[in-house]
Design a protein around this motif. Structure first.
Motif, PDB file in Angstrom:
ATOM      1  N   UNK A  35       0.817  -1.194   0.000  1.00 14.53           N
ATOM      2  CA  UNK A  35       0.000   0.000   0.000  1.00 14.53           C
ATOM      3  C   UNK A  35       0.857   1.253   0.000  1.00 14.53           C
ATOM      4  N   UNK A  36       0.321   2.309  -0.540  1.00 11.35           N
ATOM      5  CA  UNK A  36       1.007   3.596  -0.568  1.00 11.35           C
ATOM      6  C   UNK A  36       0.137   4.645   0.103  1.00 11.35           C
ATOM      7  N   UNK A  37       0.764   5.486   0.891  1.00 14.13           N
ATOM      8  CA  UNK A  37       0.081   6.623   1.503  1.00 14.13           C
ATOM      9  C   UNK A  37       0.777   7.873   0.982  1.00 14.13           C
ATOM     10  N   UNK A  38       0.000   8.755   0.394  1.00 15.65           N
ATOM     11  CA  UNK A  38       0.569   9.959  -0.199  1.00 15.65           C
ATOM     12  C   UNK A  38      -0.196  11.169   0.313  1.00 15.65           C
ATOM     13  N   UNK A  39       0.538  12.150   0.820  1.00 17.76           N
ATOM     14  CA  UNK A  39      -0.082  13.365   1.336  1.00 17.76           C
ATOM     15  C   UNK A  39       0.371  14.538   0.472  1.00 17.76           C
ATOM     16  N   UNK A  40      -0.595  15.185  -0.172  1.00 23.08           N
ATOM     17  CA  UNK A  40      -0.325  16.342  -1.025  1.00 23.08           C
ATOM     18  C   UNK A  40      -1.045  17.552  -0.441  1.00 23.08           C
ATOM     19  N   UNK A  41      -0.443  18.702  -0.628  1.00 25.23           N
ATOM     20  CA  UNK A  41      -1.076  19.955  -0.239  1.00 25.23           C
ATOM     21  C   UNK A  41      -0.915  20.921  -1.401  1.00 25.23           C
ATOM     22  N   UNK A  46       3.962  16.294  -0.059  1.00 24.62           N
ATOM     23  CA  UNK A  46       4.597  16.509   1.238  1.00 24.62           C
ATOM     24  C   UNK A  46       5.185  15.230   1.806  1.00 24.62           C
ATOM     25  N   UNK A  47       4.489  14.123   1.618  1.00 24.81           N
ATOM     26  CA  UNK A  47       4.925  12.876   2.237  1.00 24.81           C
ATOM     27  C   UNK A  47       4.409  11.701   1.432  1.00 24.81           C
TER      28      UNK A  47
END
Length: 123
Positions: A35-41, A46-47
């Motif tokens: 699984x991939x967790x991607x945090x964009x703003x 960002x992560x």
């Protein structure tokens, strides 16, 4: 005309599988969970965290070429002993060099300012 009987052997039991059966099958064959967790703003990444989980028995993991627990000193007493033995050998060799006055290459090295180690020690 000859008569034939065809029997079908199901690959899974026809009744409900209990937790022990499922666990045995997972450990025998292995299972990969990814699984991939991607945090964009505002379209700026960002992560990103990439998760990979491989669940299996030790034998199945070895068949897949995974054996990192055997060489990690934190997890294997054999690997820990080997690391300690290697460090002891290196330290004994260094002590012998210092006691014999050989000091292989360390005393003659220059520091960042271009001064030799003997000049720095004499101050």
């Amino acid at each position: 005309m000859t008569e034939r009987t065809i029997t079908h052997v199901p690959s899974m039991p026809s009744g409900p599988a209990n937790l022990a059966d499922i666990l045995e099958r997972v450990l025998d064959k292995g299972i990969v969970i990814a699984g991939d967790i991607k945090i964009d703003l505002l379209d700026i990444e960002l992560l990103t965290i990439r998760l990979r989980l491989f669940v299996s028995s030790v034998e199945t993991a070895k068949k897949a070429g995974i054996d990192w627990w055997e060489t990690d000193p934190a997890l294997s007493t054999r690997a820990h002993r080997a690391a300690v033995d290697e460090e002891n050998t290196r330290l004994r060799k260094r002590i012998a060099e210092l006691e014999s006055g050989e000091d292989t290459g360390r005393a003659g090295r220059e520091d960042a300012g271009g001064k030799r180690a003997e000049e720095v020690r004499s101050r």
